[in-house]
Write a protein that holds these residues in place. Structure first.
Motif, PDB file in Angstrom:
ATOM      1  N   GLU A  92      27.953 -59.731  18.290  1.00  0.00           N
ATOM      2  CA  GLU A  92      26.509 -59.517  18.253  1.00  0.00           C
ATOM      3  C   GLU A  92      25.765 -60.794  18.640  1.00  0.00           C
ATOM      4  N   ALA A  93      26.208 -61.927  18.147  1.00  0.00           N
ATOM      5  CA  ALA A  93      25.563 -63.195  18.466  1.00  0.00           C
ATOM      6  C   ALA A  93      25.691 -63.510  19.957  1.00  0.00           C
ATOM      7  N   GLU A  94      26.864 -63.253  20.526  1.00  0.00           N
ATOM      8  CA  GLU A  94      27.063 -63.500  21.958  1.00  0.00           C
ATOM      9  C   GLU A  94      26.184 -62.570  22.798  1.00  0.00           C
ATOM     10  N   ASN A  95      26.128 -61.303  22.434  1.00  0.00           N
ATOM     11  CA  ASN A  95      25.264 -60.355  23.153  1.00  0.00           C
ATOM     12  C   ASN A  95      23.798 -60.767  23.048  1.00  0.00           C
ATOM     13  N   ASN A  96      23.380 -61.178  21.846  1.00  0.00           N
ATOM     14  CA  ASN A  96      22.001 -61.625  21.657  1.00  0.00           C
ATOM     15  C   ASN A  96      21.704 -62.877  22.482  1.00  0.00           C
ATOM     16  N   LEU A  97      22.694 -63.782  22.565  1.00  0.00           N
ATOM     17  CA  LEU A  97      22.510 -64.983  23.375  1.00  0.00           C
ATOM     18  C   LEU A  97      22.336 -64.609  24.848  1.00  0.00           C
ATOM     19  N   CYS A  98      23.144 -63.689  25.328  1.00  0.00           N
ATOM     20  CA  CYS A  98      23.006 -63.250  26.728  1.00  0.00           C
ATOM     21  C   CYS A  98      21.617 -62.666  26.976  1.00  0.00           C
ATOM     22  N   TYR A 158      29.842 -73.301  39.667  1.00  0.00           N
ATOM     23  CA  TYR A 158      30.126 -74.328  38.660  1.00  0.00           C
ATOM     24  C   TYR A 158      28.983 -74.521  37.672  1.00  0.00           C
ATOM     25  N   ALA A 159      27.932 -73.746  37.798  1.00  0.00           N
ATOM     26  CA  ALA A 159      26.799 -73.824  36.865  1.00  0.00           C
ATOM     27  C   ALA A 159      27.092 -72.912  35.678  1.00  0.00           C
ATOM     28  N   THR A 160      28.065 -73.331  34.867  1.00  0.00           N
ATOM     29  CA  THR A 160      28.419 -72.571  33.671  1.00  0.00           C
ATOM     30  C   THR A 160      27.690 -73.161  32.473  1.00  0.00           C
ATOM     31  N   ILE A 161      27.569 -72.372  31.432  1.00  0.00           N
ATOM     32  CA  ILE A 161      26.725 -72.734  30.296  1.00  0.00           C
ATOM     33  C   ILE A 161      27.582 -73.039  29.078  1.00  0.00           C
ATOM     34  N   ASN A 162      27.448 -74.246  28.551  1.00  0.00           N
ATOM     35  CA  ASN A 162      28.178 -74.646  27.352  1.00  0.00           C
ATOM     36  C   ASN A 162      27.519 -74.038  26.124  1.00  0.00           C
ATOM     37  N   VAL A 163      28.348 -73.446  25.275  1.00  0.00           N
ATOM     38  CA  VAL A 163      27.848 -72.767  24.078  1.00  0.00           C
ATOM     39  C   VAL A 163      28.469 -73.403  22.845  1.00  0.00           C
ATOM     40  N   ASN A 164      27.622 -73.736  21.889  1.00  0.00           N
ATOM     41  CA  ASN A 164      28.075 -74.212  20.583  1.00  0.00           C
ATOM     42  C   ASN A 164      27.958 -73.054  19.602  1.00  0.00           C
ATOM     43  N   VAL A 165      28.959 -72.913  18.744  1.00  0.00           N
ATOM     44  CA  VAL A 165      28.997 -71.821  17.780  1.00  0.00           C
ATOM     45  C   VAL A 165      29.057 -72.394  16.374  1.00  0.00           C
ATOM     46  N   VAL A 166      28.182 -71.867  15.520  1.00  0.00           N
ATOM     47  CA  VAL A 166      28.150 -72.296  14.122  1.00  0.00           C
ATOM     48  C   VAL A 166      28.084 -71.048  13.243  1.00  0.00           C
ATOM     49  N   ILE A 173      21.979 -67.279  36.194  1.00  0.00           N
ATOM     50  CA  ILE A 173      21.670 -66.162  35.295  1.00  0.00           C
ATOM     51  C   ILE A 173      20.896 -65.084  36.043  1.00  0.00           C
ATOM     52  N   LEU A 174      19.893 -65.488  36.811  1.00  0.00           N
ATOM     53  CA  LEU A 174      19.081 -64.516  37.561  1.00  0.00           C
ATOM     54  C   LEU A 174      19.907 -63.743  38.572  1.00  0.00           C
ATOM     55  N   LYS A 194      27.940 -63.173  30.413  1.00  0.00           N
ATOM     56  CA  LYS A 194      29.006 -63.640  29.505  1.00  0.00           C
ATOM     57  C   LYS A 194      30.048 -64.474  30.234  1.00  0.00           C
ATOM     58  N   GLU A 195      30.290 -64.155  31.496  1.00  0.00           N
ATOM     59  CA  GLU A 195      31.273 -64.912  32.278  1.00  0.00           C
ATOM     60  C   GLU A 195      30.819 -66.347  32.542  1.00  0.00           C
ATOM     61  N   LEU A 196      29.528 -66.615  32.385  1.00  0.00           N
ATOM     62  CA  LEU A 196      28.997 -67.968  32.590  1.00  0.00           C
ATOM     63  C   LEU A 196      29.191 -68.859  31.365  1.00  0.00           C
ATOM     64  N   LEU A 197      29.427 -68.251  30.221  1.00  0.00           N
ATOM     65  CA  LEU A 197      29.492 -68.983  28.959  1.00  0.00           C
ATOM     66  C   LEU A 197      30.819 -69.719  28.817  1.00  0.00           C
ATOM     67  N   ARG A 198      30.744 -70.971  28.360  1.00  0.00           N
ATOM     68  CA  ARG A 198      31.935 -71.789  28.113  1.00  0.00           C
ATOM     69  C   ARG A 198      31.869 -72.310  26.685  1.00  0.00           C
ATOM     70  N   TYR A 199      32.972 -72.117  25.980  1.00  0.00           N
ATOM     71  CA  TYR A 199      33.062 -72.526  24.583  1.00  0.00           C
ATOM     72  C   TYR A 199      33.950 -73.756  24.485  1.00  0.00           C
ATOM     73  N   PRO A 200      33.650 -74.642  23.516  1.00  0.00           N
ATOM     74  CA  PRO A 200      34.482 -75.843  23.367  1.00  0.00           C
ATOM     75  C   PRO A 200      35.907 -75.460  22.984  1.00  0.00           C
ATOM     76  N   LYS A 201      36.843 -76.211  23.511  1.00  0.00           N
ATOM     77  CA  LYS A 201      38.245 -75.960  23.181  1.00  0.00           C
ATOM     78  C   LYS A 201      38.539 -76.530  21.816  1.00  0.00           C
ATOM     79  N   LYS A 202      39.315 -75.786  21.048  1.00  0.00           N
ATOM     80  CA  LYS A 202      39.706 -76.250  19.722  1.00  0.00           C
ATOM     81  C   LYS A 202      40.908 -77.178  19.852  1.00  0.00           C
ATOM     82  N   ASN A 203      40.871 -78.252  19.093  1.00  0.00           N
ATOM     83  CA  ASN A 203      41.992 -79.209  19.110  1.00  0.00           C
ATOM     84  C   ASN A 203      43.165 -78.621  18.350  1.00  0.00           C
TER      85      ASN A 203
END
Length: 141
Positions: free
Chosen positions: A81-87, A49-57, A120-121, A130-139
């Motif tokens: 590319e941004a997601e890979n760089n974040l990882c 349950y230790a997933t990582i919230n990601v904000n995208v701009v 992560i380790l 990448k499987e740990l990353l969680r993105y906000p749901k769009k309304n």
């Protein structure tokens, strides 16, 4: 939880290790100090349950990804590319914390971040990170 002292564990290291892998976690005790030894897949389950919230701009011609739980940033010309760089940045950050553990633990107060860092380790590839990353749901309107 069962405890075993270092001297006894050393006498039959194979049996001790097999017990941790095939039976249950154990506490290894040396003087007043104790360490918990746990099989890797069980650790993975505990960290599930230790997933990582990601904000995208998106700014002009680049994407900026921010792991808000760890305050780690990365950017790229595309989302991929941004997601890979974040990882990559997350792995670097987690390894930096691990390599300088006592500095971060006492000096930077990272106790709330430890589940994310250990998750992560415990990953063996960027795809697992990448499987740990969680993105906000769009309304939906």
């Amino acid at each position: 939880m069962n405890k075993i002292n270092v001297t006894d564990a050393r006498k039959d290291m194979s049996a001790f290790f097999d017990s941790v892998i095939h039976e249950k976690p154990l506490i290894l005790k040396r003087r007043k100090y104790e360490a918990v030894l746990i099989e890797r897949s069980l650790l993975q389950m505990l960290l599930e349950y230790a997933t990582i919230n990601v904000n995208v701009v998106q700014k002009e011609d680049k994407w900026i990804y921010r792991a808000s739980d760890l305050d780690v940033f990365a950017e790229g010309e595309s989302k991929i590319e941004a997601e890979n760089n974040l990882c990559n940045e997350l792995v670097k950050y987690a390894n930096d914390v691990y390599d300088n553990f006592m500095f971060y633990y006492y000096g930077q107060n990272i106790k709330v971040k430890l589940p994310f860092i250990f998750h992560i380790l415990n990953c063996e590839s960027n795809d697992e990170v990448k499987e740990l990353l969680r993105y906000p749901k769009k309304n939906k309107k």
